[in-house]
Design an enzyme around this catalytic site. Sequence first.
Site, mmCIF file in Angstrom:
data_model
loop_
_atom_site.group_PDB
_atom_site.id
_atom_site.type_symbol
_atom_site.label_atom_id
_atom_site.label_comp_id
_atom_site.label_asym_id
_atom_site.label_seq_id
_atom_site.Cartn_x
_atom_site.Cartn_y
_atom_site.Cartn_z
ATOM 1 N N LEU A 8 0.835 -1.199 0.000
ATOM 2 C CA LEU A 8 0.000 0.000 0.000
ATOM 3 C C LEU A 8 0.874 1.256 0.000
ATOM 4 O O LEU A 8 1.661 1.477 0.911
ATOM 5 C CB LEU A 8 -0.912 0.006 1.235
ATOM 6 C CG LEU A 8 -1.709 -1.284 1.463
ATOM 7 C CD1 LEU A 8 -2.652 -1.109 2.650
ATOM 8 C CD2 LEU A 8 -2.477 -1.692 0.216
ATOM 9 N N ARG A 15 2.252 13.670 6.881
ATOM 10 C CA ARG A 15 3.081 13.980 8.047
ATOM 11 C C ARG A 15 4.561 14.160 7.695
ATOM 12 O O ARG A 15 5.343 14.633 8.506
ATOM 13 C CB ARG A 15 2.894 12.881 9.112
ATOM 14 C CG ARG A 15 1.506 12.902 9.737
ATOM 15 C CD ARG A 15 1.174 11.618 10.487
ATOM 16 N NE ARG A 15 0.702 10.553 9.584
ATOM 17 C CZ ARG A 15 0.305 9.346 9.982
ATOM 18 N NH1 ARG A 15 0.331 9.036 11.263
ATOM 19 N NH2 ARG A 15 -0.103 8.454 9.106
ATOM 20 N N GLY A 77 -8.566 5.059 2.467
ATOM 21 C CA GLY A 77 -8.166 4.204 3.577
ATOM 22 C C GLY A 77 -7.526 2.904 3.118
ATOM 23 O O GLY A 77 -7.581 2.533 1.943
HETATM 24 C C1 UD1 Z 1 -1.676 1.888 9.691
HETATM 25 C C2 UD1 Z 1 -2.669 0.980 10.420
HETATM 26 C C3 UD1 Z 1 -2.281 0.864 11.901
HETATM 27 C C4 UD1 Z 1 -0.864 0.335 11.981
HETATM 28 C C5 UD1 Z 1 0.093 1.205 11.160
HETATM 29 C C6 UD1 Z 1 1.444 0.547 11.124
HETATM 30 C C7 UD1 Z 1 -4.814 1.212 9.286
HETATM 31 C C8 UD1 Z 1 -6.150 1.833 9.311
HETATM 32 N N1 UD1 Z 1 -4.006 1.502 10.308
HETATM 33 O O1 UD1 Z 1 -1.754 3.186 10.263
HETATM 34 O O2 UD1 Z 1 -3.151 -0.015 12.599
HETATM 35 O O3 UD1 Z 1 -0.479 0.299 13.341
HETATM 36 O O4 UD1 Z 1 -0.364 1.346 9.808
HETATM 37 O O5 UD1 Z 1 2.291 1.151 10.194
HETATM 38 O O6 UD1 Z 1 -4.504 0.465 8.366
HETATM 39 N N2 UD1 Z 1 -2.479 3.936 2.116
HETATM 40 C C9 UD1 Z 1 -3.048 3.722 0.880
HETATM 41 N N3 UD1 Z 1 -4.295 4.198 0.639
HETATM 42 C C10 UD1 Z 1 -5.020 4.864 1.579
HETATM 43 C C11 UD1 Z 1 -4.414 5.081 2.837
HETATM 44 C C12 UD1 Z 1 -3.154 4.590 3.081
HETATM 45 O O7 UD1 Z 1 -2.434 3.102 0.002
HETATM 46 O O8 UD1 Z 1 -6.147 5.257 1.271
HETATM 47 C C13 UD1 Z 1 -1.110 3.439 2.362
HETATM 48 C C14 UD1 Z 1 -0.125 4.531 2.762
HETATM 49 O O9 UD1 Z 1 0.508 5.048 1.626
HETATM 50 C C15 UD1 Z 1 0.842 3.782 3.675
HETATM 51 C C16 UD1 Z 1 0.001 2.670 4.247
HETATM 52 O O10 UD1 Z 1 -1.149 2.530 3.443
HETATM 53 O O11 UD1 Z 1 1.925 3.238 2.981
HETATM 54 C C17 UD1 Z 1 -0.437 2.938 5.686
HETATM 55 O O12 UD1 Z 1 -1.103 4.191 5.733
HETATM 56 P P1 UD1 Z 1 -0.811 5.223 6.896
HETATM 57 O O13 UD1 Z 1 -1.664 6.400 6.671
HETATM 58 O O14 UD1 Z 1 0.635 5.419 7.076
HETATM 59 O O15 UD1 Z 1 -1.431 4.405 8.130
HETATM 60 P P2 UD1 Z 1 -0.974 4.486 9.632
HETATM 61 O O16 UD1 Z 1 -1.574 5.689 10.262
HETATM 62 O O17 UD1 Z 1 0.494 4.326 9.719
HETATM 63 MG MG MG Z 2 2.078 4.550 8.389
#
Ligand code: UD1
Ligand code: MG
Length: 449
Positions: A8, A15, A77
């Site tokens: 993902l 941030r 998400g």
């Molecule tokens: C996420 C997890 C959290 C975990 C943490 C560990 C969820 C809801 N939460 O939070 O439980 O402890 O990772 O690293 O999954 N991304 C997409 N599409 C989206 C949103 C995000 O591809 O719509 C990707 C981001 O680019 C990233 C990853 O998913 O690489 C995680 O997203 P991020 O926003 O960093 O989630 P965390 O707040 O870290």
């Molecule tokens: Mg993250």
Amino acid sequence: MSTIGIILAAGKGTRMKSKTPKVLHPLLGKPMLAYALEAVQAATGRRPLVVVGHKAEAVQAAFAEKADFVIQDPPLGTGHAVHSARKAVPAGTRWVLVSNGDMPLLTAQTFQRLIEAQKAHDGPITMLTVEVDDPRGFGRVLRKPDGTVQAIVEEPDATEEQKRIRELNVGAYCFDAEWLWQALPKIPLSSKGEYYLTDLVGLAVAEGRSVQALRLEDPNEAIGVNTRVHFAEAAAALQQRINRRLMESGVTLIDPTRTYIEPTVQIGRDTTIWPDCYLRGNTTIGENCEIGPNAYILDSKIGDNCRVFASVLEYAVLENNVDIGPFGHLRKGAHLAEGVHMGNFGEVKNSYLGPGVKMGHFSYIGDATIEAEVNIGAGTITCNYDGERKHPTKIGKGAFIGSDTMLVAPIEIGEGARTGAGAVVTKNVPPYTLAVGVPARVIRKLKKN
Ligand code: UD1
Ligand code: MG
């Protein structure tokens, strides 16, 4: 039964406060996403599928050869991201490994363990967890009184009591594909307006299925990068891992905390790296060398028994027993053959210095071919540029270039020839002759010895 890896990487990375997509920030010389890509590829034996969205073209361009892509637009998400990827997953895929693209320290072995654990598990999900003191905003793992996993709660939704839980969701999971595809549309919209992948855990448990948690053995692997502070922590942890591997393979690092070595660099046994060295890219260093203190070496090849002290090497080749520095600069195409000695304040570009050449002090050699055993006196300059074009210089075997000689290229100095101190050489000097003066002229023949 095949396994596919989905990474993902569609999030904005808000941030990081950067114009560059988070996953493209270079971490020890490679874009951060490369780490997850390589580890997932190794664990599944297949090209990973990367979900991109924010600045998708840039991310795709960086990894065009290493992954397949699906676009998630808009990013709603992590659950929505996996759902978007479904259309690109080949039929017959039995297991789906999902990892966040911002977790560069997770190893291929860990992903392998995750896949194996899920294959041996009855339930639809195996997730990776870690126990650490600093929760860093990660999702908390809720367990039932009997110790089994109940759900993941994201920090903004957690009660004060839940926030005190120290078992965290790492952000890597292996799913039973069939279960995953039917469950994804059931994820409810969160308070933040996103579909959380993490809600699948509670959904599975509510269906009476079991979710397995696999604890990370090395908590450093759980360093995720959301901010530039995390980024520096990840870099330090990766560096420690590289340093340890090097030391275990027989390399001495005088002070590992003051050494920057990229993962692509190879170093032979009994080589010593002094502090404040930056070893980058496709650099290989042989055995029994002494590098530093203060060396910057990029994409260079260094043989055995070499000494590089306080110098900069870029795209250079050093054969065995070469010593350089302090304050040498080797630029693209510099090739120093066996036993070359290059002392302080020398610069070499696009030139071959043959075996045993000595160049002790303050010289510039560009676009030159210098045969074996030539002595280059202090302050020698190849005047290779006439303002429009670059021209070559050739110096024959055993020639002796006097101090402060200007070699106005194109020019050839014959075998065994000599130039006097301060000569400005504008015409070729025949073998075994001495040329002196401004402009230099031949004043004597020399004996062959
Ligand atoms: C996420 C997890 C959290 C975990 C943490 C560990 C969820 C809801 N939460 O939070 O439980 O402890 O990772 O690293 O999954 N991304 C997409 N599409 C989206 C949103 C995000 O591809 O719509 C990707 C981001 O680019 C990233 C990853 O998913 O690489 C995680 O997203 P991020 O926003 O960093 O989630 P965390 O707040 O870290
Ligand atoms: Mg993250």
